[in-house]
Scaffold this active site. Structure first.
Site, PDB file in Angstrom:
ATOM      1  N   LYS A   9      10.595   3.640  -5.931  1.00  7.26           N
ATOM      2  CA  LYS A   9       9.901   3.629  -7.231  1.00  7.26           C
ATOM      3  C   LYS A   9      10.890   4.049  -8.341  1.00  7.26           C
ATOM      4  O   LYS A   9      12.060   3.678  -8.276  1.00  7.26           O
ATOM      5  CB  LYS A   9       8.674   4.541  -7.186  1.00  7.26           C
ATOM      6  CG  LYS A   9       7.837   4.307  -5.925  1.00  7.26           C
ATOM      7  CD  LYS A   9       6.498   4.946  -5.949  1.00  7.26           C
ATOM      8  CE  LYS A   9       5.835   4.797  -4.593  1.00  7.26           C
ATOM      9  NZ  LYS A   9       4.398   4.813  -4.635  1.00  7.26           N
ATOM     10  N   HIS A  85       3.838  -5.147  -5.992  1.00  7.99           N
ATOM     11  CA  HIS A  85       3.420  -3.792  -5.617  1.00  7.99           C
ATOM     12  C   HIS A  85       2.199  -3.396  -6.447  1.00  7.99           C
ATOM     13  O   HIS A  85       2.088  -3.773  -7.614  1.00  7.99           O
ATOM     14  CB  HIS A  85       4.566  -2.804  -5.852  1.00  7.99           C
ATOM     15  CG  HIS A  85       4.303  -1.463  -5.254  1.00  7.99           C
ATOM     16  ND1 HIS A  85       3.523  -0.524  -5.892  1.00  7.99           N
ATOM     17  CD2 HIS A  85       4.674  -0.920  -4.071  1.00  7.99           C
ATOM     18  CE1 HIS A  85       3.440   0.550  -5.114  1.00  7.99           C
ATOM     19  NE2 HIS A  85       4.136   0.330  -4.010  1.00  7.99           N
TER      20      HIS A  85
END
Ligand code: PEP
Length: 232
Positions: A9, A85
């Site tokens: 991330k 995602h």
């Protein structure tokens, strides 16, 4: 062989990326990939790891401020990209259509792709899990079909970053359903940790894991990779 992908991330700049990659040794019998932020991709590639980006645009170049294309990733030595995602879908307006476009472009440039799908808690509780998964998977399937370099990640949104995992049975059921729509390897993602990895990864149709939080530390990522390596 199972695939374990670490989605970092928006964590780790180039310095921390180098430190992680120098310390991480991929256990035998598993394929491990790291997915750092764009800025840290070069550092990870130079450290000899297999590296995926966290997203990729569908155009080769153009007026798309803030985006990065497949040819640019290839130039750096990046092997693949995550697309769709749930954090991209939730915070950045990613849709099934744009996920499909990104997938087609990346595969067309010989990048590997991990395409993420998964239902929210409300969708699961209102009995819409299969409908949501069907729409998400069929949109990819209609655009490209099964492809050697395509992997799907089943990531129930309610399990991402929450410490709440799908039960082994929930994961097995969802994976079997996804595979009935699109016959490609399917990773499980959602609070995979060293203490639950072996159980989740040993389920039928679970071909690996997409790991967020626990991929940030070498020890926990290694432990998950070792769990995967121990399961044929
Ligand atoms: C993810 O980011 O894809 C993910 C599954 O995160 P976490 O493992 O932290 O739930």
């Amino acid at each position: 062989m199972k695939l374990v992908a670490g989605n970092w991330k928006m964590f780790k700049g180039p310095g921390e990326t180098r430190e992680f990659c120098q310390a991480f040794r991929m256990p035998q019998g598993v394929e491990a990939v790291v997915c750092p932020p764009y800025l840290s991709l070069a550092a990870a590639v130079e450290s000899g790891q297999t590296v995926f980006a966290q997203n990729v645009h569908w155009a080769d170049h153009g007026a798309y401020t803030g985006e990065v294309s497949a040819p640019m990733l290839l130039e750096l030595g990046v092997a693949g990209a995550i697309v769709g995602h749930s954090e991209r879908r939730q915070y950045f307006g990613e849709s099934d259509e744009t996920v499909a476009r990104r997938t087609v472009a990346a595969l067309g440039h010989d990048l590997r792709v991990i395409a993420c799908v998964g239902e929210s808690l409300e969708e699961r509780e209102s009995g819409q899990m299969e409908l949501v998964l069907r729409l998400q998977v069929e949109s990819i399937c209609d655009a490209i079909g099964a492809h050697d370099a395509l992997t799907v990640a089943y990531e129930p949104v309610w399990a991402i970053g929450t410490g709440r995992t799908a039960t082994a049975e929930q994961a097995r059921e969802a994976h079997a359903f996804v595979k009935s729509l699109l016959d490609v390897p399917v990773l499980y993602g959602g609070s995979v940790k060293p203490d639950n990895a072996a159980e989740l990864l040993s389920q039928e149709d679970v071909d690996g894991a997409l790991v967020g939080g626990a991929s940030l530390e070498v020890e926990s990522f290694t432990a998950i990779c070792q769990a995967a390596a121990g399961i044929s």
